[in-house]
Write a protein that holds these residues in place. Structure first.
Motif, short mmCIF file in Angstrom:
data_model
loop_
_atom_site.label_atom_id
_atom_site.label_comp_id
_atom_site.label_asym_id
_atom_site.label_seq_id
_atom_site.Cartn_x
_atom_site.Cartn_y
_atom_site.Cartn_z
N GLU A 1 0.81 -1.21 0.00
CA GLU A 1 0.00 0.00 0.00
C GLU A 1 0.85 1.27 0.00
O GLU A 1 0.33 2.37 -0.16
N TYR B 1 -6.95 4.54 7.36
CA TYR B 1 -8.38 4.30 7.51
C TYR B 1 -8.55 3.15 8.49
O TYR B 1 -7.90 2.11 8.36
N SER C 1 -5.88 0.61 6.89
CA SER C 1 -5.60 0.63 5.46
C SER C 1 -5.16 2.04 5.06
O SER C 1 -5.89 3.00 5.27
N LYS D 1 -4.31 2.67 1.81
CA LYS D 1 -4.87 2.83 0.48
C LYS D 1 -6.29 3.41 0.55
O LYS D 1 -6.62 4.34 -0.19
N LYS D 2 -7.12 2.90 1.44
CA LYS D 2 -8.48 3.41 1.58
C LYS D 2 -8.49 4.85 2.09
O LYS D 2 -9.34 5.65 1.70
N ARG E 1 -6.21 7.12 1.43
CA ARG E 1 -5.87 7.96 0.28
C ARG E 1 -7.05 8.08 -0.67
O ARG E 1 -7.30 9.15 -1.23
N GLN E 2 -7.81 7.00 -0.87
CA GLN E 2 -8.98 7.05 -1.74
C GLN E 2 -10.04 7.99 -1.18
O GLN E 2 -10.63 8.78 -1.92
N LEU E 3 -10.29 7.91 0.12
CA LEU E 3 -11.29 8.80 0.74
C LEU E 3 -10.87 10.25 0.65
O LEU E 3 -11.69 11.13 0.38
N LYS E 4 -9.59 10.53 0.90
CA LYS E 4 -9.09 11.91 0.81
C LYS E 4 -9.19 12.41 -0.64
O LYS E 4 -9.53 13.57 -0.87
N SER E 5 -8.91 11.55 -1.60
CA SER E 5 -9.02 11.94 -3.00
C SER E 5 -10.47 12.25 -3.35
O SER E 5 -10.75 13.22 -4.06
N TRP E 6 -11.38 11.43 -2.87
CA TRP E 6 -12.80 11.66 -3.14
C TRP E 6 -13.26 12.97 -2.50
O TRP E 6 -14.06 13.70 -3.08
#
Length: 140
Positions: free
Chosen positions: A77, A93, A107, A109-110, A112-117
């Motif tokens: 990750e 996360y 996690s 990776k999750k 980073r995905q939430l922050k990107s969203w």
């Protein structure tokens, strides 16, 4: 050969007071409980929090978020960050407070995905343009 250990007892210790919870503490028990509760962080599942990397090996990264145990994250990750080292701050996360082995499940990776969203939604509110790259195409 048997070794004997010298056991030293404190003659001034009041075992009856200890067993009956009388006068053992020099403060109220409630004050001590409140001070102890302040040292522990309450972690909510589904929350993104900042943690400190406490260990890195070939397979795992250990992250401390101030909870009762440290979380383990696969090193895959962190592929984007090959210079990750102990002491770095990372956002994680919280997937669950305990997995089947009693370990804190985190996690990166999750997170980073939430922050990107969140950044995408913020750009939508401000009518900003986001530049990106096309990674794949689907037919239809």
């Amino acid at each position: 050969m048997e070794e004997t250990k010298n056991v030293v007892t404190n003659e001034n210790f009041d075992w009856n007071a200890y067993e009956n919870d009388l006068g053992v503490y020099n403060q109220n028990k409630e004050e001590i409980e409140q001070a102890y509760d302040k040292t522990l962080s309450n972690v909510a599942v589904g929350e993104v929090v900042e943690g400190t990397v406490t260990g890195v090996n070939k397979r795992e990264v250990t992250v401390n978020i101030g909870y009762k145990s440290e979380g383990i994250i696969p090193v895959s990750e962190f592929r984007y960050n090959p210079d990750l080292k102990v002491g770095d701050k990372v956002e994680v996360y919280v997937e669950s407070a305990e997995d089947k082995s009693g370990q804190l499940a985190l996690s990166h990776k999750k997170a980073r995905q939430l922050k990107s969203w969140d950044r995408v939604n913020e750009a939508l509110e401000k009518d900003e343009i986001i530049k990106g790259y096309i990674k794949c195409r689907t037919k239809g």
